[in-house]
Design a protein around this motif. Structure first.
Motif, PDB file in Angstrom:
ATOM      1  N   SER A  60      29.805  45.566  50.392  1.00  0.00           N
ATOM      2  CA  SER A  60      30.603  44.957  51.448  1.00  0.00           C
ATOM      3  C   SER A  60      32.059  45.413  51.381  1.00  0.00           C
ATOM      4  CB  SER A  60      30.548  43.433  51.338  1.00  0.00           C
ATOM      5  OG  SER A  60      31.217  42.992  50.154  1.00  0.00           O
ATOM      6  N   GLU A  61      32.764  45.220  52.471  1.00  0.00           N
ATOM      7  CA  GLU A  61      34.189  45.511  52.496  1.00  0.00           C
ATOM      8  C   GLU A  61      34.881  44.602  51.471  1.00  0.00           C
ATOM      9  OE1 GLU A  61      37.198  47.896  53.857  1.00  0.00           O
ATOM     10  OE2 GLU A  61      35.092  47.939  54.508  1.00  0.00           O
ATOM     11  N   PRO A  62      35.761  45.161  50.634  1.00  0.00           N
ATOM     12  CA  PRO A  62      36.395  44.356  49.590  1.00  0.00           C
ATOM     13  C   PRO A  62      37.227  43.213  50.171  1.00  0.00           C
ATOM     14  CG  PRO A  62      36.662  46.680  49.126  1.00  0.00           C
ATOM     15  CD  PRO A  62      36.103  46.579  50.504  1.00  0.00           C
ATOM     16  N   LEU A  63      37.151  42.070  49.512  1.00  0.00           N
ATOM     17  CA  LEU A  63      37.894  40.884  49.918  1.00  0.00           C
ATOM     18  C   LEU A  63      38.895  40.540  48.823  1.00  0.00           C
ATOM     19  CD1 LEU A  63      38.215  38.437  51.900  1.00  0.00           C
ATOM     20  CD2 LEU A  63      36.552  37.242  50.451  1.00  0.00           C
ATOM     21  N   ASN A  64      40.175  40.476  49.178  1.00  0.00           N
ATOM     22  CA  ASN A  64      41.198  40.054  48.231  1.00  0.00           C
ATOM     23  C   ASN A  64      40.932  38.611  47.819  1.00  0.00           C
ATOM     24  OD1 ASN A  64      43.956  38.804  47.481  1.00  0.00           O
ATOM     25  ND2 ASN A  64      44.433  40.977  47.541  1.00  0.00           N
ATOM     26  N   LEU A  65      41.016  38.314  46.524  1.00  0.00           N
ATOM     27  CA  LEU A  65      40.697  36.973  46.047  1.00  0.00           C
ATOM     28  C   LEU A  65      41.764  35.939  46.393  1.00  0.00           C
ATOM     29  CD1 LEU A  65      38.939  37.486  42.596  1.00  0.00           C
ATOM     30  CD2 LEU A  65      37.978  37.365  44.884  1.00  0.00           C
ATOM     31  N   GLY A  66      42.832  36.366  47.045  1.00  0.00           N
ATOM     32  CA  GLY A  66      43.776  35.412  47.603  1.00  0.00           C
ATOM     33  C   GLY A  66      44.872  34.958  46.657  1.00  0.00           C
ATOM     34  N   SER A  67      45.799  34.185  47.213  1.00  0.00           N
ATOM     35  CA  SER A  67      47.009  33.795  46.478  1.00  0.00           C
ATOM     36  C   SER A  67      46.744  32.773  45.382  1.00  0.00           C
ATOM     37  CB  SER A  67      48.047  33.242  47.452  1.00  0.00           C
ATOM     38  OG  SER A  67      47.533  32.124  48.148  1.00  0.00           O
ATOM     39  N   ARG A  68      45.573  32.145  45.377  1.00  0.00           N
ATOM     40  CA  ARG A  68      45.262  31.219  44.283  1.00  0.00           C
ATOM     41  C   ARG A  68      45.119  31.986  42.970  1.00  0.00           C
ATOM     42  NH1 ARG A  68      40.466  27.049  45.190  1.00  0.00           N
ATOM     43  NH2 ARG A  68      42.076  26.185  46.560  1.00  0.00           N
ATOM     44  N   ILE A  69      44.571  33.188  43.046  1.00  0.00           N
ATOM     45  CA  ILE A  69      44.361  34.007  41.850  1.00  0.00           C
ATOM     46  C   ILE A  69      45.400  35.113  41.746  1.00  0.00           C
ATOM     47  CG2 ILE A  69      42.797  35.698  40.807  1.00  0.00           C
ATOM     48  CD1 ILE A  69      40.496  33.925  41.594  1.00  0.00           C
ATOM     49  N   ASN A  70      45.632  35.832  42.839  1.00  0.00           N
ATOM     50  CA  ASN A  70      46.578  36.944  42.826  1.00  0.00           C
ATOM     51  C   ASN A  70      48.004  36.451  43.041  1.00  0.00           C
ATOM     52  OD1 ASN A  70      44.636  39.059  42.477  1.00  0.00           O
ATOM     53  ND2 ASN A  70      44.023  38.767  44.607  1.00  0.00           N
ATOM     54  N   THR A  71      48.948  37.173  42.461  1.00  0.00           N
ATOM     55  CA  THR A  71      50.363  36.781  42.501  1.00  0.00           C
ATOM     56  C   THR A  71      51.205  37.992  42.906  1.00  0.00           C
ATOM     57  OG1 THR A  71      50.865  37.439  40.222  1.00  0.00           O
ATOM     58  CG2 THR A  71      49.906  35.231  40.557  1.00  0.00           C
ATOM     59  N   PRO A  72      52.507  37.794  43.114  1.00  0.00           N
ATOM     60  CA  PRO A  72      53.387  38.947  43.323  1.00  0.00           C
ATOM     61  C   PRO A  72      53.492  39.843  42.095  1.00  0.00           C
ATOM     62  CG  PRO A  72      54.408  36.965  44.207  1.00  0.00           C
ATOM     63  CD  PRO A  72      53.207  36.513  43.406  1.00  0.00           C
ATOM     64  N   GLY A  73      53.038  39.345  40.945  1.00  0.00           N
ATOM     65  CA  GLY A  73      53.027  40.144  39.724  1.00  0.00           C
ATOM     66  C   GLY A  73      51.787  41.020  39.654  1.00  0.00           C
ATOM     67  N   GLU A  74      51.253  41.178  38.441  1.00  0.00           N
ATOM     68  CA  GLU A  74      50.100  42.061  38.213  1.00  0.00           C
ATOM     69  C   GLU A  74      48.924  41.258  37.674  1.00  0.00           C
ATOM     70  OE1 GLU A  74      50.443  45.161  39.045  1.00  0.00           O
ATOM     71  OE2 GLU A  74      52.599  45.538  38.994  1.00  0.00           O
ATOM     72  N   GLU A  75      47.746  41.514  38.253  1.00  0.00           N
ATOM     73  CA  GLU A  75      46.489  40.966  37.719  1.00  0.00           C
ATOM     74  C   GLU A  75      45.662  42.134  37.200  1.00  0.00           C
ATOM     75  OE1 GLU A  75      48.476  37.960  38.956  1.00  0.00           O
ATOM     76  OE2 GLU A  75      47.919  39.370  40.548  1.00  0.00           O
ATOM     77  N   GLU A  76      44.992  41.924  36.082  1.00  0.00           N
ATOM     78  CA  GLU A  76      44.256  43.018  35.442  1.00  0.00           C
ATOM     79  C   GLU A  76      43.020  42.507  34.713  1.00  0.00           C
ATOM     80  OE1 GLU A  76      43.415  45.885  34.664  1.00  0.00           O
ATOM     81  OE2 GLU A  76      44.849  47.209  35.634  1.00  0.00           O
ATOM     82  N   SER A  77      42.227  43.452  34.236  1.00  0.00           N
ATOM     83  CA  SER A  77      41.074  43.282  33.346  1.00  0.00           C
ATOM     84  C   SER A  77      40.206  42.072  33.668  1.00  0.00           C
ATOM     85  CB  SER A  77      41.516  43.241  31.877  1.00  0.00           C
ATOM     86  OG  SER A  77      42.471  42.252  31.643  1.00  0.00           O
ATOM     87  N   PRO A  78      39.598  42.008  34.866  1.00  0.00           N
ATOM     88  CA  PRO A  78      38.694  40.895  35.184  1.00  0.00           C
ATOM     89  C   PRO A  78      37.386  41.004  34.411  1.00  0.00           C
ATOM     90  CG  PRO A  78      38.570  42.538  36.909  1.00  0.00           C
ATOM     91  CD  PRO A  78      39.651  42.995  35.959  1.00  0.00           C
ATOM     92  N   VAL A  79      36.809  39.868  34.057  1.00  0.00           N
ATOM     93  CA  VAL A  79      35.494  39.816  33.416  1.00  0.00           C
ATOM     94  C   VAL A  79      34.714  38.667  34.030  1.00  0.00           C
ATOM     95  CG1 VAL A  79      34.216  39.618  31.255  1.00  0.00           C
ATOM     96  CG2 VAL A  79      36.472  40.690  31.253  1.00  0.00           C
ATOM     97  N   LEU A  80      33.563  38.979  34.644  1.00  0.00           N
ATOM     98  CA  LEU A  80      32.674  37.960  35.206  1.00  0.00           C
ATOM     99  C   LEU A  80      31.670  37.517  34.156  1.00  0.00           C
ATOM    100  CD1 LEU A  80      31.744  39.323  38.749  1.00  0.00           C
ATOM    101  CD2 LEU A  80      32.773  37.090  38.282  1.00  0.00           C
ATOM    102  N   SER A  81      31.323  36.232  34.177  1.00  0.00           N
ATOM    103  CA  SER A  81      30.246  35.759  33.322  1.00  0.00           C
ATOM    104  C   SER A  81      28.920  36.327  33.818  1.00  0.00           C
ATOM    105  CB  SER A  81      30.194  34.235  33.309  1.00  0.00           C
ATOM    106  OG  SER A  81      29.881  33.743  34.603  1.00  0.00           O
ATOM    107  N   ALA A  82      27.909  36.255  32.978  1.00  0.00           N
ATOM    108  CA  ALA A  82      26.602  36.817  33.326  1.00  0.00           C
ATOM    109  C   ALA A  82      26.067  36.258  34.636  1.00  0.00           C
ATOM    110  CB  ALA A  82      25.612  36.562  32.190  1.00  0.00           C
ATOM    111  N   ASP A  83      26.256  34.949  34.868  1.00  0.00           N
ATOM    112  CA  ASP A  83      25.735  34.338  36.084  1.00  0.00           C
ATOM    113  C   ASP A  83      26.747  34.308  37.219  1.00  0.00           C
ATOM    114  OD1 ASP A  83      27.522  32.463  35.186  1.00  0.00           O
ATOM    115  OD2 ASP A  83      26.044  30.874  34.841  1.00  0.00           O
ATOM    116  N   GLY A  84      27.924  34.864  36.990  1.00  0.00           N
ATOM    117  CA  GLY A  84      28.937  34.935  38.036  1.00  0.00           C
ATOM    118  C   GLY A  84      29.687  33.644  38.281  1.00  0.00           C
ATOM    119  N   ARG A  85      29.500  32.624  37.446  1.00  0.00           N
ATOM    120  CA  ARG A  85      30.160  31.330  37.675  1.00  0.00           C
ATOM    121  C   ARG A  85      31.591  31.289  37.169  1.00  0.00           C
ATOM    122  NH1 ARG A  85      27.243  26.809  34.939  1.00  0.00           N
ATOM    123  NH2 ARG A  85      28.849  25.585  36.018  1.00  0.00           N
TER     124      ARG A  85
END
Length: 470
Positions: free
Chosen positions: A353-378
């Motif tokens: 799918s077309e990428p969706l920005n995770l929004g201002s709740r998670i992303n900031t004017p700074g830098e976000e890096e190194s995401p890790v999802l749990s096995a079940d995605g929760r």
């Protein structure tokens, strides 16, 4: 993946290097330098040098980022002039860049800022005894990252009074005030964890971005080991270690044939069948799939491609265990600022799918890096310097809500986080053990640490499906 390390290091190196060069970026000529003829000679490596020669050599070593040798010369020089605030400033500059020696920089940084500053600072003049005003910035970093929070706040207040509100250093000092207050709260209420350096994996260079295989029998990571010269000229290489009855084996390099490019471990797809590797050259880079060929050798297969790959900077990625969802990092236009986290899902027709920005709740004017999802995605864990933390990049955790959105990021506490940079944590399915990239021992390099969470298992910490051997 962990461009965090390179950005942080480049900022530190550029400030150190710039402090040693004249404003036009050239090495000064002899007439521009004081000869130091009235100063005592210095014994360096068994050779007697004039004060001018020793000081010039120390400056050269600083520019080359040979921090330990430069500091040793400056220490010898300061032995004959213990109140020289310029030498104290330069020693603090060096010591903050050397792992395990940050605490030594504290009294030197404090001495450097005790008094007036040079009005026109010539970093090559051996007779200069006053430091530049930038000594305040060095002192703030040394005090904050070594955990001297009240003293760091006092320096931050001084900086805020000296620099106008629109100045970057005013904003930096203001943020440091908040970070120090937050850090003191975290330390007063620590999480039950045991964190130890993983000596078998670390070297004298940067070692970071550990990725554990699903069965826990092997670990891949990125390292600068075996290279000489300035850190900003070195290239990341991929290494692998195997678990034995004595712990991790001696790491061996995964030969990928691209020595001229910078590479970083990102993740594993399937049962160690495919590695994800970030590969860059100059200012361009992308995440590639690396798989074994018919002879058992690792080889680059292809970029992850659309919609993840773009003309912009995609540095890291995590995939849910069933392969149907990916969260990745990009600085593409339309984000919150800096590098943001984006999500894409596998569609019924096999495309993404077309990428969706995770929004201002998670992303900031700074830098976000190194995401890790749990096995079940929760659960989602990521690193950020934009959310309120203890300083630098800290690790945060989110829970997926019933409507599919993410909860407010939760700071993962101390001692997992420190005033230094923390990034790329991989924990097993129980959330009780894993590995972490961190600068907690000081210096400019990330190292790998083992994390053991004590007490009852906490489901929300499960971010990686795999077995961690003990």
């Amino acid at each position: 993946m962990l461009r965090i390390h390179f950005l942080a290091m480049l900022l530190a190196v550029s400030s150190a290097g710039a402090a040693q060069m004249t404003f036009d970026g050239r090495w000064p000529s002899l007439p521009e330098l004081a000869d130091g003829s009235g100063l005592p000679d210095i014994l360096v490596g068994g050779e007697e040098l004039s004060a001018y020669e020793a000081y010039t050599e120390a400056n050269r070593l600083i520019i080359e980022q040979n921090w330990a040798k430069a500091e040793a010369i400056l220490e010898t020089m300061m032995g004959a002039d213990v109140d020289n605030r310029n030498l104290a400033y330069k020693r603090a500059l060096c010591l903050r860049a050397i792992k395990g020696r940050l605490e030594e920089a504290v009294p030197l940084a404090m001495l450097a800022i005790r008094g007036e500053f040079a009005k026109r600072y010539n970093p090559f003049d051996v007779e200069v005894t006053l430091p530049p005003e930038s000594a305040l910035d060095i002192a703030l970093e040394v005090l904050q990252f070594s955990g001297h929070y009240p003293e760091a706040q006092a320096v931050a207040k001084t900086m805020m009074s000296r620099y106008p509100e629109r100045d970057f250093l005013h904003d930096k000092a203001k943020q440091a005030m908040a970070d120090c207050a937050f850090a003191m709260g975290c330390i007063s209420d620590p999480q039950r964890m045991d964190i130890q350096e993983e000596g078998a994996l670390n070297s004298g260079s940067a070692d970071y971005a550990p990725v554990l295989s699903p069965d826990g029998e092997s670990i891949y990571f990125t390292s600068y080991r075996g290279q000489t010269g300035a850190d900003d000229k070195k290239k990341g290489r991929i290494f692998r270690a195997l678990w034995t009855d004595r712990g991790w084996s001696r790491p061996t390099e995964v030969e990928l044939g691209n020595r001229g490019k910078d590479m970083t471990t990102v993740g594993i797809l399937g049962d160690e069948e495919t590695l994800l590797v970030y590969q860059s050259q100059r200012n361009e880079g992308a995440v590639w799939e690396v798989a074994k060929d018919g002879t058992g050798r690792w080889a680059f297969e292809e970029k992850l491609g659309y919609p993840i790959d773009s003309r912009h900077w995609e540095t890291s990625l995590t995939e849910r265990f069933d392969g149907r969802e990916r969260v990745f990092v990009s600085d593409r236009p339309g984000g919150q600022g800096g590098r943001d986290l984006y999500r894409t899902v596998l569609l019924p027709d096999g495309t993404w799918s077309e990428p969706l920005n995770l929004g201002s709740r998670i992303n900031t004017p700074g830098e976000e890096e190194s995401p890790v999802l749990s096995a079940d995605g929760r659960f989602l864990v990521f690193s950020s310097n934009g959310h309120q933390g203890m300083g630098g990049f800290d690790l945060f955790r989110c829970v997926r809500l019933d409507n599919g959105s993410w909860s407010e990021p939760e700071h993962m506490g101390f001692p997992l986080n420190t005033p230094g940079d923390e990034a790329m944590v991989t924990l097993d399915a129980s959330g009780q053990s894993g590995y972490l990239s961190s600068k907690r021992e000081g210096g400019l390099d990330l190292d790998i640490y083992r994390v053991d969470i004590l007490g009852e298992p906490e489901e929300a910490l499960a971010v990686y499906l795999g077995k961690v051997n003990s």
